[in-house]
Design a protein around this motif. Sequence first.
Motif, PDB file in Angstrom:
ATOM      1  N   THR A 194     141.617 -16.623  56.463  1.00  0.00           N
ATOM      2  CA  THR A 194     140.409 -17.427  56.605  1.00  0.00           C
ATOM      3  C   THR A 194     139.163 -16.557  56.741  1.00  0.00           C
ATOM      4  O   THR A 194     139.230 -15.381  57.117  1.00  0.00           O
ATOM      5  CB  THR A 194     140.489 -18.349  57.835  1.00  0.00           C
ATOM      6  OG1 THR A 194     140.658 -17.542  59.007  1.00  0.00           O
ATOM      7  CG2 THR A 194     141.640 -19.329  57.721  1.00  0.00           C
ATOM      8  N   ASN A 230     149.774 -26.721  52.110  1.00  0.00           N
ATOM      9  CA  ASN A 230     150.003 -26.386  50.699  1.00  0.00           C
ATOM     10  C   ASN A 230     150.839 -27.445  49.984  1.00  0.00           C
ATOM     11  O   ASN A 230     150.662 -27.675  48.783  1.00  0.00           O
ATOM     12  CB  ASN A 230     150.689 -25.020  50.587  1.00  0.00           C
ATOM     13  CG  ASN A 230     149.764 -23.878  50.953  1.00  0.00           C
ATOM     14  OD1 ASN A 230     148.547 -23.987  50.860  1.00  0.00           O
ATOM     15  ND2 ASN A 230     150.342 -22.761  51.375  1.00  0.00           N
ATOM     16  N   THR A 278     136.469 -20.693  54.342  1.00  0.00           N
ATOM     17  CA  THR A 278     137.362 -20.611  53.204  1.00  0.00           C
ATOM     18  C   THR A 278     138.741 -20.191  53.679  1.00  0.00           C
ATOM     19  O   THR A 278     138.868 -19.507  54.699  1.00  0.00           O
ATOM     20  CB  THR A 278     136.802 -19.642  52.148  1.00  0.00           C
ATOM     21  OG1 THR A 278     137.549 -19.754  50.956  1.00  0.00           O
ATOM     22  CG2 THR A 278     136.807 -18.220  52.639  1.00  0.00           C
ATOM     23  N   SER A 291     137.867 -24.340  50.148  1.00  0.00           N
ATOM     24  CA  SER A 291     136.678 -24.037  50.945  1.00  0.00           C
ATOM     25  C   SER A 291     135.930 -25.297  51.334  1.00  0.00           C
ATOM     26  O   SER A 291     136.073 -26.343  50.699  1.00  0.00           O
ATOM     27  CB  SER A 291     135.720 -23.138  50.145  1.00  0.00           C
ATOM     28  OG  SER A 291     136.339 -21.955  49.698  1.00  0.00           O
ATOM     29  N   ASP A 348     142.745 -19.003  52.027  1.00  0.00           N
ATOM     30  CA  ASP A 348     143.563 -18.752  50.849  1.00  0.00           C
ATOM     31  C   ASP A 348     144.960 -19.330  51.046  1.00  0.00           C
ATOM     32  O   ASP A 348     145.260 -19.916  52.098  1.00  0.00           O
ATOM     33  CB  ASP A 348     143.606 -17.255  50.518  1.00  0.00           C
ATOM     34  CG  ASP A 348     144.232 -16.408  51.622  1.00  0.00           C
ATOM     35  OD1 ASP A 348     143.865 -15.216  51.723  1.00  0.00           O
ATOM     36  OD2 ASP A 348     145.086 -16.928  52.375  1.00  0.00           O
ATOM     37  N   ARG A 349     145.796 -19.171  50.051  1.00  0.00           N
ATOM     38  CA  ARG A 349     147.108 -19.811  50.081  1.00  0.00           C
ATOM     39  C   ARG A 349     147.987 -19.244  51.194  1.00  0.00           C
ATOM     40  O   ARG A 349     148.880 -19.952  51.688  1.00  0.00           O
ATOM     41  CB  ARG A 349     147.792 -19.655  48.725  1.00  0.00           C
ATOM     42  CG  ARG A 349     149.077 -20.435  48.608  1.00  0.00           C
ATOM     43  CD  ARG A 349     149.587 -20.509  47.190  1.00  0.00           C
ATOM     44  NE  ARG A 349     150.837 -21.249  47.133  1.00  0.00           N
ATOM     45  CZ  ARG A 349     150.917 -22.578  47.140  1.00  0.00           C
ATOM     46  NH1 ARG A 349     149.814 -23.305  47.167  1.00  0.00           N
ATOM     47  NH2 ARG A 349     152.089 -23.170  47.100  1.00  0.00           N
ATOM     48  N   SER A 350     147.705 -18.011  51.594  1.00  0.00           N
ATOM     49  CA  SER A 350     148.465 -17.388  52.679  1.00  0.00           C
ATOM     50  C   SER A 350     147.850 -17.657  54.049  1.00  0.00           C
ATOM     51  O   SER A 350     148.252 -17.038  55.032  1.00  0.00           O
ATOM     52  CB  SER A 350     148.543 -15.875  52.454  1.00  0.00           C
ATOM     53  OG  SER A 350     149.170 -15.592  51.226  1.00  0.00           O
ATOM     54  N   ASN A 406     140.399 -24.382  44.204  1.00  0.00           N
ATOM     55  CA  ASN A 406     140.872 -23.793  42.960  1.00  0.00           C
ATOM     56  C   ASN A 406     142.277 -24.338  42.728  1.00  0.00           C
ATOM     57  O   ASN A 406     143.231 -23.943  43.425  1.00  0.00           O
ATOM     58  CB  ASN A 406     140.881 -22.267  43.084  1.00  0.00           C
ATOM     59  CG  ASN A 406     141.112 -21.587  41.759  1.00  0.00           C
ATOM     60  OD1 ASN A 406     140.992 -22.200  40.708  1.00  0.00           O
ATOM     61  ND2 ASN A 406     141.439 -20.319  41.799  1.00  0.00           N
ATOM     62  N   TYR A 454     138.266 -24.739  39.260  1.00  0.00           N
ATOM     63  CA  TYR A 454     137.608 -25.147  40.503  1.00  0.00           C
ATOM     64  C   TYR A 454     137.154 -26.609  40.409  1.00  0.00           C
ATOM     65  O   TYR A 454     136.593 -27.039  39.403  1.00  0.00           O
ATOM     66  CB  TYR A 454     136.411 -24.249  40.789  1.00  0.00           C
ATOM     67  CG  TYR A 454     136.788 -22.916  41.370  1.00  0.00           C
ATOM     68  CD1 TYR A 454     136.909 -21.790  40.558  1.00  0.00           C
ATOM     69  CD2 TYR A 454     137.047 -22.776  42.734  1.00  0.00           C
ATOM     70  CE1 TYR A 454     137.280 -20.558  41.085  1.00  0.00           C
ATOM     71  CE2 TYR A 454     137.412 -21.552  43.276  1.00  0.00           C
ATOM     72  CZ  TYR A 454     137.532 -20.458  42.446  1.00  0.00           C
ATOM     73  OH  TYR A 454     137.893 -19.255  42.973  1.00  0.00           O
ATOM     74  N   GLU A 471     144.921 -22.561  45.196  1.00  0.00           N
ATOM     75  CA  GLU A 471     144.669 -21.225  45.728  1.00  0.00           C
ATOM     76  C   GLU A 471     143.579 -21.319  46.790  1.00  0.00           C
ATOM     77  O   GLU A 471     143.782 -21.958  47.804  1.00  0.00           O
ATOM     78  CB  GLU A 471     144.332 -20.263  44.584  1.00  0.00           C
ATOM     79  CG  GLU A 471     145.510 -19.969  43.670  1.00  0.00           C
ATOM     80  CD  GLU A 471     146.641 -19.240  44.395  1.00  0.00           C
ATOM     81  OE1 GLU A 471     147.802 -19.427  44.022  1.00  0.00           O
ATOM     82  OE2 GLU A 471     146.351 -18.483  45.346  1.00  0.00           O
ATOM     83  N   ILE A 472     142.419 -20.738  46.532  1.00  0.00           N
ATOM     84  CA  ILE A 472     141.341 -20.778  47.508  1.00  0.00           C
ATOM     85  C   ILE A 472     140.843 -22.213  47.696  1.00  0.00           C
ATOM     86  O   ILE A 472     140.615 -22.932  46.725  1.00  0.00           O
ATOM     87  CB  ILE A 472     140.166 -19.890  47.065  1.00  0.00           C
ATOM     88  CG1 ILE A 472     140.599 -18.431  46.967  1.00  0.00           C
ATOM     89  CG2 ILE A 472     138.984 -20.038  48.005  1.00  0.00           C
ATOM     90  CD1 ILE A 472     140.900 -17.785  48.293  1.00  0.00           C
TER      91      ILE A 472
END
Length: 120
Positions: free
Chosen positions: A57, A73, A50, A35, A52-54, A98, A108, A32-33
Motif C-alpha cells: 500500500t 482479490n 493505492t 486505487s 497492489d495485488r500483494s 487495472n 484501467y 492488479e493496482i
Amino acid sequence: QVQLVESGGGVVQPGGSLRLSCEASGTVFGSEIMSWYRQAPGQERELVATIDRSHGTDYLDSVKGRFTISRDNNKNTVYLQMNSLRPEDTAVYTCNANLLDYTGRYRYYWGRGTQVTVSS
C-alpha cells in the motif's frame, strides 16, 4: 461490459468514520493496482491511496494513520476505511483499477465517484 461501482459515501461529523467500497462487475478475470482518488470543489484530483495485488500500500501524506486501503482479490473489490475524518477530507472519492477484462488485456477503469462530506 465492465464497471466499477462505488458505495459507502455520505455525510459524517468531524472525527467520524466511513467505509467506501468499490466492486468490479462484468467480465473481469483479475485485477492488479487498485486505487482511490478524490477531488474537492475547485481543486485538482489527488491520489489518496493505492494497493497492489500483494497488498502493498501507499498513501497520501495527509491521510496516513487515518485511512486504510484493503482489497479482496476474489471479489475484485477495493475498500477504503476512513477514520478521524476532517472537513478537508470532503470530496468526491473515485476508485480506479487495472483490470484483466474480456479482451484478455489489463486496462484501467474508473468508477463514477461517491460523495463524502465531513461537516458538523
